[in-house]
Scaffold this active site. Sequence first.
Site: not given
Length: 610
Positions: A313, A170, A175, A172
């Site tokens: 969240d 993954g 990151s 971001g």
Amino acid sequence: MLKIKALFSKKKPDQADLSQESKKPFKGKTRSSGTNNKDVSQITSSPKKSFQDKNIVQYPSVVADDHHMKSLTDELVTTIDSDSSPSDNITTENVETVTSVPAIDVHESSEGQLSSDPLISDESLSEQSEIISDIQDDSTDDDNMEDEIPEKSFLEQKELIGYKLINKIGEGAFSKVFRAIPAKNSSNEFLTKNYKAVAIKVIKKADLSSINGDHRKKDKGKDSTKTSSRDQVLKEVALHKTVSAGCSQIVAFIDFQETDSYYYIIQELLTGGEIFGEIVRLTYFSEDLSRHVIKQLALAVKHMHSLGVVHRDIKPENLLFEPIEFTRSIKPKLRKSDDPQTKADEGIFTPGVGGGGIGIVKLADFGLSKQIFSKNTKTPCGTVGYTAPEVVKDEHYSMKVDMWGIGCVLYTMLCGFPPFYDEKIDTLTEKISRGEYTFLKPWWDEISAGAKNAVAKLLELEPSKRYDIDQFLDDPWLNTFDCLPKEGESSQKKAGTSERRHPHKKQFQLFQRDSSLLFSPAAVAMRDAFDIGNAVKRTEEDRMGTRGGLGSLAEDEELEDSYSGAQGDEQLEQNMFQLTLDTSTILQRRKKVQENDVGPTIPISATIRE
């Protein structure tokens, strides 16, 4: 302003359609604390157990060699941001507690421990025993995992100690997330014994320094006391370490390293992926499967609240799971609103184990979490669509905010679409402020009154009247199972509604899932209905200088990701598809979009917090 167009057929234009999805299973999605993922092979990162309140595996939260955290958390005592309110701070006392959390002895729970839940029948216990046996047999597949060869050479490997990066799973805004394994020469026996593989979030310091520099330029001339990026990372790490200790429903914090160029956050790797993806795949969850997931979320929240921490969240993207074997139903139970040609079979549900391939569920992503103790907090955050009214209206709020989030997740699992939706962000926030939602027909016609009551108690507009976590855990609906024989009903009748598959070990890869389903237009739109709205809201707060505290860094990142490389509003509108509450499937709609050649779908915004 980003917009999501919607068409509605004979129903209120309140809700995004995520029903009637084509159900192609997808390959081993892996996620750590919220991120976009690439396909990886199925692995076992931790022992798989049946889920029960008392007989649940206590995943270790801290590795034996705690020297990485020691100096950093000592330093954290003096570097907590001075601009935060008292409720924002992690006190010296609490930081010391974090550094002294002992590793949990995994031998306290035996491998074959079965449920003691009085609601579970002998037949269920027998089936549960078979599933646990299958899982134990399959665990040997990972014995040679340390011999895995990285798919390429990673720059991030150079400064990392004790782990070997295998592949990137993954990415971001600031990151990257890697699947990794403990190095062969690791001196940490506890780590190598209990974790075959881990997820490592790697944050590049230079990127964070750059974004913080931009903020300082924007705030020039103001009395800005924004904490440094390092402080924010250390706060998130400290909170994650605190809340994951001793709670098996929270993604385990394992280790943390800081080098000249990077921060490395090492945490538990869950091989199932996000609950969000399962809602898309299955269209909706049965009431039993919804109970199974939401109760584990509730236990995670109860643990956090007992420590004075609010998550802030809660949403399906932040719930991860470990997969279990799928058992096909002979006669799948369909609702009247279902299309039998497209509704995926959820399979047999076993209390204490799970169903639909979903076993243990864990809460992730603590980038917006805050330690509030008994005080109120007033930092607006979260994802619009799952955000409580008192937050939207910028009022004081406390732990009841998480109960609102639980209610939104429960609503979404039961019917397949969120309780609040509108193509205009300002209209959406107004609906949330007023608590305007409905049990939309025909999707809610066959959902029980008990389920509706639980949702209503969680989505109560007035916080003082809203369920707290203990009240929800005591709710009658949450503590029953539809799959168990009713009084006077033959157990053979229930047992005959499904058939169990006993695949070869190598076939125990569950569904052979198709990751493209998570990038379909409907899935993207569902995420964007929440994440884009949240990003726009935080942008406005940033202009007003109201943002700050623990979640600041995470908010910067999610905003960047949600705009997908700073595409213009016009281009985004061209890429979006039209939501509709008819019986067309995700793949059918996706095919129409491709035929119309409107361009690629918008990448799913990364939910990983940096």
